[in-house]
Design a protein around this motif. Structure first.
Motif, PDB file in Angstrom:
ATOM      1  N   PHE A 127     -29.265 -22.547   1.589  1.00  0.00           N
ATOM      2  CA  PHE A 127     -29.839 -23.566   0.705  1.00  0.00           C
ATOM      3  C   PHE A 127     -30.569 -22.962  -0.495  1.00  0.00           C
ATOM      4  CE2 PHE A 127     -30.201 -25.503   5.048  1.00  0.00           C
ATOM      5  CZ  PHE A 127     -29.217 -26.462   4.891  1.00  0.00           C
ATOM      6  N   ASN A 128     -30.498 -21.647  -0.703  1.00  0.00           N
ATOM      7  CA  ASN A 128     -31.267 -21.066  -1.809  1.00  0.00           C
ATOM      8  C   ASN A 128     -30.578 -21.252  -3.151  1.00  0.00           C
ATOM      9  OD1 ASN A 128     -29.243 -18.893  -1.253  1.00  0.00           O
ATOM     10  ND2 ASN A 128     -30.341 -17.920  -2.935  1.00  0.00           N
ATOM     11  N   ASN A 129     -29.262 -21.554  -3.129  1.00  0.00           N
ATOM     12  CA  ASN A 129     -28.520 -21.544  -4.406  1.00  0.00           C
ATOM     13  C   ASN A 129     -28.167 -22.944  -4.900  1.00  0.00           C
ATOM     14  OD1 ASN A 129     -26.466 -22.042  -2.453  1.00  0.00           O
ATOM     15  ND2 ASN A 129     -24.948 -21.481  -4.008  1.00  0.00           N
ATOM     16  N   ILE A 130     -28.749 -23.974  -4.276  1.00  0.00           N
ATOM     17  CA  ILE A 130     -28.438 -25.338  -4.738  1.00  0.00           C
ATOM     18  C   ILE A 130     -29.729 -26.034  -5.175  1.00  0.00           C
ATOM     19  CG2 ILE A 130     -28.521 -26.260  -2.347  1.00  0.00           C
ATOM     20  CD1 ILE A 130     -26.335 -28.305  -3.308  1.00  0.00           C
ATOM     21  N   LEU A 135     -28.917 -31.105  -3.456  1.00  0.00           N
ATOM     22  CA  LEU A 135     -28.953 -31.089  -1.990  1.00  0.00           C
ATOM     23  C   LEU A 135     -29.200 -32.512  -1.464  1.00  0.00           C
ATOM     24  CD1 LEU A 135     -29.061 -29.455   0.673  1.00  0.00           C
ATOM     25  CD2 LEU A 135     -31.482 -29.035   0.220  1.00  0.00           C
ATOM     26  N   LEU A 136     -30.059 -33.222  -2.159  1.00  0.00           N
ATOM     27  CA  LEU A 136     -30.399 -34.584  -1.745  1.00  0.00           C
ATOM     28  C   LEU A 136     -29.255 -35.564  -2.006  1.00  0.00           C
ATOM     29  CD1 LEU A 136     -32.825 -36.316  -0.713  1.00  0.00           C
ATOM     30  CD2 LEU A 136     -33.419 -36.715  -3.099  1.00  0.00           C
ATOM     31  N   GLU A 137     -28.561 -35.365  -3.134  1.00  0.00           N
ATOM     32  CA  GLU A 137     -27.661 -36.443  -3.616  1.00  0.00           C
ATOM     33  C   GLU A 137     -26.171 -36.128  -3.610  1.00  0.00           C
ATOM     34  OE1 GLU A 137     -29.144 -37.228  -7.540  1.00  0.00           O
ATOM     35  OE2 GLU A 137     -30.999 -38.148  -6.791  1.00  0.00           O
ATOM     36  N   ARG A 138     -25.799 -34.857  -3.514  1.00  0.00           N
ATOM     37  CA  ARG A 138     -24.396 -34.543  -3.781  1.00  0.00           C
ATOM     38  C   ARG A 138     -23.574 -34.159  -2.555  1.00  0.00           C
ATOM     39  NH1 ARG A 138     -24.086 -31.868  -9.835  1.00  0.00           N
ATOM     40  NH2 ARG A 138     -25.297 -33.524 -10.828  1.00  0.00           N
ATOM     41  N   GLY A 139     -24.093 -34.428  -1.372  1.00  0.00           N
ATOM     42  CA  GLY A 139     -23.280 -34.202  -0.183  1.00  0.00           C
ATOM     43  C   GLY A 139     -22.105 -35.170  -0.171  1.00  0.00           C
ATOM     44  N   SER A 140     -20.995 -34.744   0.444  1.00  0.00           N
ATOM     45  CA  SER A 140     -19.830 -35.638   0.542  1.00  0.00           C
ATOM     46  C   SER A 140     -19.115 -35.356   1.861  1.00  0.00           C
ATOM     47  CB  SER A 140     -18.893 -35.423  -0.660  1.00  0.00           C
ATOM     48  OG  SER A 140     -18.441 -34.089  -0.689  1.00  0.00           O
ATOM     49  N   PRO A 141     -18.258 -36.281   2.294  1.00  0.00           N
ATOM     50  CA  PRO A 141     -17.593 -36.094   3.593  1.00  0.00           C
ATOM     51  C   PRO A 141     -16.682 -34.866   3.597  1.00  0.00           C
ATOM     52  CG  PRO A 141     -17.363 -38.364   2.815  1.00  0.00           C
ATOM     53  CD  PRO A 141     -17.936 -37.589   1.681  1.00  0.00           C
ATOM     54  N   ALA A 142     -16.518 -34.268   4.780  1.00  0.00           N
ATOM     55  CA  ALA A 142     -15.622 -33.112   4.922  1.00  0.00           C
ATOM     56  C   ALA A 142     -14.246 -33.471   4.384  1.00  0.00           C
ATOM     57  CB  ALA A 142     -15.536 -32.706   6.386  1.00  0.00           C
ATOM     58  N   GLY A 143     -13.633 -32.562   3.659  1.00  0.00           N
ATOM     59  CA  GLY A 143     -12.289 -32.791   3.130  1.00  0.00           C
ATOM     60  C   GLY A 143     -12.275 -33.416   1.745  1.00  0.00           C
ATOM     61  N   SER A 144     -13.465 -33.839   1.242  1.00  0.00           N
ATOM     62  CA  SER A 144     -13.489 -34.425  -0.114  1.00  0.00           C
ATOM     63  C   SER A 144     -13.091 -33.350  -1.126  1.00  0.00           C
ATOM     64  CB  SER A 144     -14.898 -34.905  -0.485  1.00  0.00           C
ATOM     65  OG  SER A 144     -15.390 -35.807   0.454  1.00  0.00           O
ATOM     66  N   PRO A 145     -12.279 -33.709  -2.129  1.00  0.00           N
ATOM     67  CA  PRO A 145     -11.911 -32.720  -3.145  1.00  0.00           C
ATOM     68  C   PRO A 145     -13.159 -32.226  -3.877  1.00  0.00           C
ATOM     69  CG  PRO A 145     -10.714 -34.806  -3.479  1.00  0.00           C
ATOM     70  CD  PRO A 145     -11.700 -35.036  -2.372  1.00  0.00           C
ATOM     71  N   PRO A 188     -30.919 -15.244  -7.043  1.00  0.00           N
ATOM     72  CA  PRO A 188     -30.988 -15.740  -8.421  1.00  0.00           C
ATOM     73  C   PRO A 188     -30.244 -14.824  -9.399  1.00  0.00           C
ATOM     74  CG  PRO A 188     -33.131 -15.922  -7.389  1.00  0.00           C
ATOM     75  CD  PRO A 188     -32.254 -15.208  -6.406  1.00  0.00           C
ATOM     76  N   GLY A 189     -29.543 -15.434 -10.325  1.00  0.00           N
ATOM     77  CA  GLY A 189     -28.839 -14.672 -11.354  1.00  0.00           C
ATOM     78  C   GLY A 189     -27.414 -14.292 -10.997  1.00  0.00           C
ATOM     79  N   THR A 190     -27.011 -14.528  -9.742  1.00  0.00           N
ATOM     80  CA  THR A 190     -25.633 -14.184  -9.342  1.00  0.00           C
ATOM     81  C   THR A 190     -24.689 -15.342  -9.703  1.00  0.00           C
ATOM     82  OG1 THR A 190     -26.006 -15.109  -7.128  1.00  0.00           O
ATOM     83  CG2 THR A 190     -26.417 -12.727  -7.419  1.00  0.00           C
ATOM     84  N   PRO A 191     -23.380 -15.073  -9.696  1.00  0.00           N
ATOM     85  CA  PRO A 191     -22.431 -16.127 -10.101  1.00  0.00           C
ATOM     86  C   PRO A 191     -22.480 -17.382  -9.219  1.00  0.00           C
ATOM     87  CG  PRO A 191     -21.338 -13.976 -10.069  1.00  0.00           C
ATOM     88  CD  PRO A 191     -22.708 -13.764  -9.488  1.00  0.00           C
ATOM     89  N   VAL A 192     -22.932 -17.253  -7.973  1.00  0.00           N
ATOM     90  CA  VAL A 192     -22.924 -18.429  -7.085  1.00  0.00           C
ATOM     91  C   VAL A 192     -24.219 -19.253  -7.201  1.00  0.00           C
ATOM     92  CG1 VAL A 192     -24.007 -17.486  -4.964  1.00  0.00           C
ATOM     93  CG2 VAL A 192     -22.097 -19.084  -4.772  1.00  0.00           C
ATOM     94  N   TYR A 193     -25.163 -18.736  -7.968  1.00  0.00           N
ATOM     95  CA  TYR A 193     -26.491 -19.343  -8.007  1.00  0.00           C
ATOM     96  C   TYR A 193     -26.493 -20.614  -8.851  1.00  0.00           C
ATOM     97  CZ  TYR A 193     -31.582 -19.436  -7.924  1.00  0.00           C
ATOM     98  OH  TYR A 193     -32.892 -19.791  -7.707  1.00  0.00           O
ATOM     99  N   ALA A 194     -26.817 -21.734  -8.199  1.00  0.00           N
ATOM    100  CA  ALA A 194     -26.976 -23.018  -8.902  1.00  0.00           C
ATOM    101  C   ALA A 194     -25.720 -23.447  -9.655  1.00  0.00           C
ATOM    102  CB  ALA A 194     -28.177 -22.954  -9.855  1.00  0.00           C
ATOM    103  N   THR A 195     -24.559 -23.216  -9.047  1.00  0.00           N
ATOM    104  CA  THR A 195     -23.319 -23.542  -9.758  1.00  0.00           C
ATOM    105  C   THR A 195     -22.460 -24.596  -9.050  1.00  0.00           C
ATOM    106  OG1 THR A 195     -22.600 -21.399  -8.876  1.00  0.00           O
ATOM    107  CG2 THR A 195     -22.946 -21.540 -11.236  1.00  0.00           C
ATOM    108  N   ASP A 196     -22.816 -24.987  -7.826  1.00  0.00           N
ATOM    109  CA  ASP A 196     -22.106 -26.088  -7.145  1.00  0.00           C
ATOM    110  C   ASP A 196     -20.603 -25.864  -7.004  1.00  0.00           C
ATOM    111  OD1 ASP A 196     -24.501 -27.406  -6.835  1.00  0.00           O
ATOM    112  OD2 ASP A 196     -24.086 -28.989  -8.290  1.00  0.00           O
ATOM    113  N   PHE A 197     -20.186 -24.623  -6.757  1.00  0.00           N
ATOM    114  CA  PHE A 197     -18.759 -24.350  -6.549  1.00  0.00           C
ATOM    115  C   PHE A 197     -18.287 -24.909  -5.211  1.00  0.00           C
ATOM    116  CE2 PHE A 197     -19.388 -20.319  -9.218  1.00  0.00           C
ATOM    117  CZ  PHE A 197     -18.871 -20.919 -10.359  1.00  0.00           C
ATOM    118  N   ASP A 198     -16.969 -25.122  -5.103  1.00  0.00           N
ATOM    119  CA  ASP A 198     -16.399 -25.454  -3.800  1.00  0.00           C
ATOM    120  C   ASP A 198     -16.197 -24.153  -3.004  1.00  0.00           C
ATOM    121  OD1 ASP A 198     -14.158 -24.221  -4.835  1.00  0.00           O
ATOM    122  OD2 ASP A 198     -12.924 -26.031  -4.879  1.00  0.00           O
TER     123      ASP A 198
END
Ligand SMILES: NC(=O)c1ccc[n+]([C@@H]2O[C@H](COP(=O)([O-])OP(=O)(O)OC[C@H]3O[C@@H](n4cnc5c(N)ncnc54)[C@H](OP(=O)(O)O)[C@@H]3O)[C@@H](O)[C@H]2O)c1
Length: 231
Positions: A127-130, A135-145, A188-198
């Motif tokens: 949970f450090n990179n979101i 985290l509160l609002e953008r969860g979605s069901p498994a399998g969602s694109p 912090p500062g890495t490519p995965v940080y705060a980027t919401d990738f799949d």
């Protein structure tokens, strides 16, 4: 599950809301004591407790306070807490804006290894990179694109599996990011940080990370706890 949460700010508050919605029994603590958590308790059904009680509350304990404040937690916080209780560290080190200098991290220790050493307990980093709002609002069901994925690092396979299942319940894919000493890949500062990738994007970003801590993320002579170098 019974879940303790130490820290009731942006991330602790978001987790308290989402985990209680999912039917988990949440015990939440902050630095000011249970009375200050009455509103959050009323809104969510979480039980406000002391920091010590939160550490003893359940099968999973989330530590989610500013990195620099970790040193203020009681040294024996987890004394007597069974070894199979999973401790999650959501923390990030912001030496310039917030935390001041932490010498071991500046010298190359991963942030979560430092937290584990301070707590005297193994931790799982998650949970450090979101952003808390995501985290509160953008969860979605498994399998969602495009379902957002979160990296999870830790040395204990079983503990990591528990955290990964919880992340799935919260509406995110979980990606195994290796052991705790690999967790610089999600700092912090890495490519995965705060980027919401799949999930695929998270794997790619973890692989592309560089261990070098860029100047922006280093303490300066002006950071609290630093000393100006003699000329
Ligand atoms: N905000 C984000 O979007 C985000 C995203 C990912 C990761 N993170 C990381 O997660 C951690 C928590 O961030 P946050 O944004 O949620 O922080 P925050 O909003 O500033 O909240 C901090 C919480 O920690 C509590 N706290 C501070 N010192 C404490 C102590 N000694 N004992 C018990 N509780 C204590 C505070 O309680 P009081 O108010 O009573 O002092 C407050 O509830 C940080 O390391 C941050 O970098 C944040």
């Amino acid at each position: 599950m019974k879940i303790g949460i130490i820290g009731a700010g942006q991330i602790g508050g978001a987790l308290t809301r989402r985990l209680t919605q999912l039917g988990h029994e949440v015990y939440v603590a902050n630095s000011r004591g249970p009375a200050s958590l009455a509103d959050l308790a009323r809104q969510t059904g979480a039980k406000p407790v002391s920091v010590r009680e939160a550490a003893r509350a359940g099968e999973v304990v989330v530590v989610t306070i500013p990195e620099g404040k970790i040193r203020d937690l009681p040294k024996d916080l987890f004394a007597g807490v069974p070894d199979d209780v999973v401790v999650i560290d959501t923390g990030n080190y912001y030496p310039r804006e917030r935390d001041g200098r932490i010498g071991e991290i500046e010298a190359g220790m991963t942030e979560s290894r430092w937290v584990a050493n301070q707590l005297g307990r193994p931790v799982v980093k998650a949970f450090n990179n979101i952003y808390a709002k995501h985290l509160l609002e953008r969860g979605s069901p498994a399998g969602s694109p495009g379902r957002i994925a979160l990296p999870v690092a830790g040395d204990d396979k079983h503990a990591k599996e528990i955290v990964m299942r919880l992340i799935d319940e919260l509406g995110f894919d979980a990606v195994d990011a290796g052991g705790l000493d690999e967790s610089w890949r999600q700092q912090p500062g890495t490519p995965v940080y705060a980027t919401d990738f799949d999930a695929e994007g998270v794997r790619r970003a973890l692989a592309q990370a560089s261990k070098e801590r860029k100047p922006k993320w280093q303490a300066t002579a002006n950071s609290p706890g630093s000393f100006a170098q003699p000329a």
